[in-house]
Design a protein around this motif. Structure first.
Motif, PDB file in Angstrom:
ATOM      1  N   LEU A 130     -13.747  -0.910   7.421  1.00 40.56           N
ATOM      2  CA  LEU A 130     -13.458  -1.304   8.803  1.00 40.56           C
ATOM      3  C   LEU A 130     -13.458  -2.806   9.054  1.00 40.56           C
ATOM      4  CD1 LEU A 130     -15.644   1.438  10.510  1.00 40.56           C
ATOM      5  CD2 LEU A 130     -13.151   1.305  10.572  1.00 40.56           C
ATOM      6  N   ASP A 131     -13.871  -3.600   8.088  1.00 39.84           N
ATOM      7  CA  ASP A 131     -14.126  -5.013   8.357  1.00 39.84           C
ATOM      8  C   ASP A 131     -12.916  -5.764   8.888  1.00 39.84           C
ATOM      9  OD1 ASP A 131     -16.359  -6.537   8.491  1.00 39.84           O
ATOM     10  OD2 ASP A 131     -16.122  -7.486   6.537  1.00 39.84           O
ATOM     11  N   ASP A 132     -11.716  -5.363   8.515  1.00 39.46           N
ATOM     12  CA  ASP A 132     -10.526  -6.088   8.954  1.00 39.46           C
ATOM     13  C   ASP A 132     -10.190  -5.854  10.427  1.00 39.46           C
ATOM     14  OD1 ASP A 132     -10.181  -7.176   6.469  1.00 39.46           O
ATOM     15  OD2 ASP A 132      -8.667  -5.725   5.824  1.00 39.46           O
ATOM     16  N   VAL A 133     -10.725  -4.756  10.992  1.00 42.65           N
ATOM     17  CA  VAL A 133     -10.316  -4.402  12.363  1.00 42.65           C
ATOM     18  C   VAL A 133     -11.472  -4.263  13.343  1.00 42.65           C
ATOM     19  CG1 VAL A 133      -8.238  -3.212  11.543  1.00 42.65           C
ATOM     20  CG2 VAL A 133     -10.344  -1.911  11.884  1.00 42.65           C
ATOM     21  N   ALA A 134     -12.704  -4.130  12.840  1.00 40.90           N
ATOM     22  CA  ALA A 134     -13.792  -3.792  13.761  1.00 40.90           C
ATOM     23  C   ALA A 134     -15.110  -4.449  13.379  1.00 40.90           C
ATOM     24  CB  ALA A 134     -13.979  -2.275  13.816  1.00 40.90           C
ATOM     25  N   GLU A 135     -15.913  -4.688  14.388  1.00 37.36           N
ATOM     26  CA  GLU A 135     -17.316  -5.049  14.208  1.00 37.36           C
ATOM     27  C   GLU A 135     -18.110  -3.747  14.152  1.00 37.36           C
ATOM     28  OE1 GLU A 135     -20.888  -7.468  16.547  1.00 37.36           O
ATOM     29  OE2 GLU A 135     -19.051  -6.880  17.601  1.00 37.36           O
ATOM     30  N   VAL A 136     -18.960  -3.607  13.151  1.00 32.95           N
ATOM     31  CA  VAL A 136     -19.756  -2.386  12.978  1.00 32.95           C
ATOM     32  C   VAL A 136     -21.213  -2.711  13.269  1.00 32.95           C
ATOM     33  CG1 VAL A 136     -20.386  -0.509  11.434  1.00 32.95           C
ATOM     34  CG2 VAL A 136     -18.138  -1.599  11.199  1.00 32.95           C
ATOM     35  N   ILE A 137     -21.809  -1.941  14.183  1.00 24.81           N
ATOM     36  CA  ILE A 137     -23.183  -2.172  14.626  1.00 24.81           C
ATOM     37  C   ILE A 137     -23.995  -0.905  14.415  1.00 24.81           C
ATOM     38  CG2 ILE A 137     -24.658  -2.762  16.588  1.00 24.81           C
ATOM     39  CD1 ILE A 137     -22.131  -4.108  17.823  1.00 24.81           C
ATOM     40  N   ALA A 138     -25.134  -1.031  13.753  1.00 24.41           N
ATOM     41  CA  ALA A 138     -26.048   0.104  13.558  1.00 24.41           C
ATOM     42  C   ALA A 138     -27.234  -0.043  14.502  1.00 24.41           C
ATOM     43  CB  ALA A 138     -26.534   0.166  12.118  1.00 24.41           C
ATOM     44  N   LEU A 139     -27.446   0.969  15.344  1.00 26.33           N
ATOM     45  CA  LEU A 139     -28.514   0.896  16.344  1.00 26.33           C
ATOM     46  C   LEU A 139     -29.852   1.407  15.836  1.00 26.33           C
ATOM     47  CD1 LEU A 139     -26.587   2.076  19.544  1.00 26.33           C
ATOM     48  CD2 LEU A 139     -26.980  -0.260  18.712  1.00 26.33           C
ATOM     49  N   ASP A 140     -29.834   2.272  14.800  1.00 26.73           N
ATOM     50  CA  ASP A 140     -31.059   2.870  14.274  1.00 26.73           C
ATOM     51  C   ASP A 140     -31.877   3.531  15.390  1.00 26.73           C
ATOM     52  OD1 ASP A 140     -32.878   3.612  12.309  1.00 26.73           O
ATOM     53  OD2 ASP A 140     -34.011   1.726  12.422  1.00 26.73           O
ATOM     54  N   ALA A 141     -31.190   4.251  16.283  1.00 32.33           N
ATOM     55  CA  ALA A 141     -31.853   4.884  17.428  1.00 32.33           C
ATOM     56  C   ALA A 141     -32.658   6.099  16.978  1.00 32.33           C
ATOM     57  CB  ALA A 141     -30.816   5.307  18.454  1.00 32.33           C
ATOM     58  N   LYS A 142     -33.765   6.327  17.632  1.00 31.00           N
ATOM     59  CA  LYS A 142     -34.620   7.484  17.338  1.00 31.00           C
ATOM     60  C   LYS A 142     -34.469   8.579  18.388  1.00 31.00           C
ATOM     61  CE  LYS A 142     -36.221   5.164  13.898  1.00 31.00           C
ATOM     62  NZ  LYS A 142     -35.655   5.429  12.550  1.00 31.00           N
ATOM     63  N   SER A 143     -33.884   8.236  19.529  1.00 30.53           N
ATOM     64  CA  SER A 143     -33.637   9.213  20.580  1.00 30.53           C
ATOM     65  C   SER A 143     -32.420   8.771  21.370  1.00 30.53           C
ATOM     66  CB  SER A 143     -34.851   9.337  21.520  1.00 30.53           C
ATOM     67  OG  SER A 143     -34.994   8.147  22.284  1.00 30.53           O
TER      68      SER A 143
END
Length: 341
Positions: A24-37
Motif C-alpha cells: 500500500l505504500d505508493d497510495v496510502a498511509e497505514v496506521i495501526a491503532l492496537d486497540a483493545k476495545s
C-alpha cells in the motif's frame, strides 16, 4: 501532489507494518491503532478510506456509522462474525475477508490436537510431568486403535475438507455434517455425509468443529449435544468459541463423558480470569485438567501464513482504493463504488 489514502488497522497488528506497506505504500498511509476495545477507535477511524479489522474487538454499527468515506472493511482472516455486515451493507461498504490463508494450518492443528488426545499423548505428558502415576501407559487406558474409528466433521468448507483429507491418512472413518455443501462432496472426497448433526455426534469417536459462527451455529454444541457423543470420545474446536459451550466441555471432561478436548478458541478472547475453562486448565486437582488441551487462538498461525493473510488483506484494500473488482465480499449485496481521488 495527489493526496494519499488513509488505511487504519484496528487491532492485533503493530509496527513494523512491512507486509501492509509493501502493498500500500505508493497510495496510502497505514496506521495501526492496537486497540483493545471498540471504544479505543473513537476519533481515530472516522476519516479512514479503508479499515482492516482482526479479532480482538467487535466492529459494530456504532463504529461503521462514524465512517465518512470508507471504501471497504477488510478482515485479514477467515471469520468475520465480529463485524456488523448488515450495518456495513446499509452504508454501502463492502466487507471482505481472506478465506484461504490458514486452511492448511488450522486443519493441521485440529488433527494434531485430536491425535494427541486420542492417543493419550497429551494426558500422559501432563500427568507424568508433575510426577503423577507410574512411568507406563496404565493410567491413560483405555486407548482405542484409530483405524476405523469415526472422525466427525461439523462444517466441511475449505478447512473441514483439509481436515478430512488429513484424518483419512490416519485410517479414520471420516464423516461430515454440513447442510450447505452440495451433493457429491462426499463422493469426491471419499468420506461419508450424515444428514443430521445428532447422528454425527452419536457415531463419532472424535468430533472436530469447522463451521463459521452465525446465529444458527452459536451454542450449537452444548451440554445436550455433548451428551449424545459416545462416552469417552473427544471434541476439538478450532473454529469459533461461541459455537461450543466450553463450560459444558469442562463438565463433560470432569464426568468422563469426554475423554479429552482440544480448544483453540474461546467465547471471550483473551479469557476472563474467572473463566471456568481457564480455571480447570490451570488447576492440577481439577478432573478436567489433564484432559484439556488449550491454545490461545493460534491454530491459524505459521510464519508464512502470517505474511500471506496480511499481504492478501492489503491487496484487497488496494483493490478497493483503486476502484477495482473485489475478490472476497462477504456482504454480497454491496459492490465497490469507484471514487477517484
Amino acid at each position: 501532489m495527489k493526496q494519499r489514502f488513509k488505511v487504519v488497522i484496528t487491532d492485533l497488528m503493530t509496527e513494523p507494518l512491512d507486509a501492509e506497506r509493501r502493498v500500500l505504500d505508493d497510495v496510502a498511509e497505514v496506521i495501526a491503532l492496537d486497540a483493545k476495545s471498540e471504544t479505543d477507535l473513537i476519533g481515530k477511524i472516522e476519516d479512514a478510506d479503508a479499515v482492516m479489522v482482526y479479532h480482538y474487538l467487535t466492529f459494530s454499527e456504532s463504529s461503521i456509522d462514524r465512517l465518512t468515506q470508507c471504501r471497504a472493511i477488510v478482515r485479514p482472516g477467515v471469520g468475520y462474525d465480529a463485524i456488523d455486515l448488515a450495518a456495513a451493507r446499509r452504508r454501502g461498504i463492502p466487507v471482505c475477508n481472506v478465506p484461504d490463508y490458514g486452511t492448511e494450518e488450522v486443519a493441521d492443528s485440529a488433527v494434531a490436537m485430536a491425535i494427541s488426545l486420542a492417543r493419550g499423548a497429551h494426558f500422559l505428558n501432563s500427568r507424568l510431568r508433575r510426577g503423577v502415576g507410574q512411568w507406563n501407559v496404565d493410567q491413560a487406558t483405555p486407548i482405542a486403535r484409530l483405524r476405523g474409528r469415526r472422525f466427525g466433521i461439523v462444517g466441511c468448507g475449505r478447512i473441514g475438507t483439509a481436515a478430512a483429507l488429513r484424518a483419512k491418512a490416519f485410517g479414520l472413518d471420516v464423516a461430515f455434517y454440513d447442510p450447505y455443501r452440495p451433493d457429491g462432496l462426499d463422493k469426491a472426497l471419499g468420506i461419508r455425509r450424515i444428514e443430521r448433526l445428532e447422528d454425527l455426534l452419536a457415531s463419532s469417536h472424535i468430533v472436530s468443529v469447522h463451521c463459521p459462527l452465525t446465529e444458527e451455529t452459536r451454542g450449537m454444541i452444548a451440554g445436550p449435544e455433548i451428551a449424545r457423543m459416545p462416552r469417552g470420545s473427544y471434541l476439538v474446536n478450532t473454529a469459533r468459541g461461541g459455537i461450543v459451550d466450553t463450560r459444558a466441555v469442562v463438565e463433560a471432561l470432569a464426568s468422563g463423558q469426554l475423554a479429552g478436548a482440544g480448544i483453540d478458541v474461546l467465547e471471550h478472547e483473551p479469557p476472563q480470569q474467572d473463566s471456568p475453562v481457564l480455571a480447570a486448565w490451570r488447576d492440577p486437582n481439577h478432573p478436567a485438567h489433564d484432559r484439556l488441551l488449550l491454545n490461545p487462538h493460534t491454530a491459524y498461525y505459521c510464519d508464512e501464513g502470517s505474511d500471506e493473510f496480511r499481504t492478501k488483506g492489503a491487496q484487497e484494500v488496494l483493490r478497493a482504493l483503486l476502484g477495482q473488482p473485489l475478490r472476497n465480499v462477504v456482504n454480497e449485496d454491496v459492490l465497490p463504488s469507484p471514487r477517484p481521488r
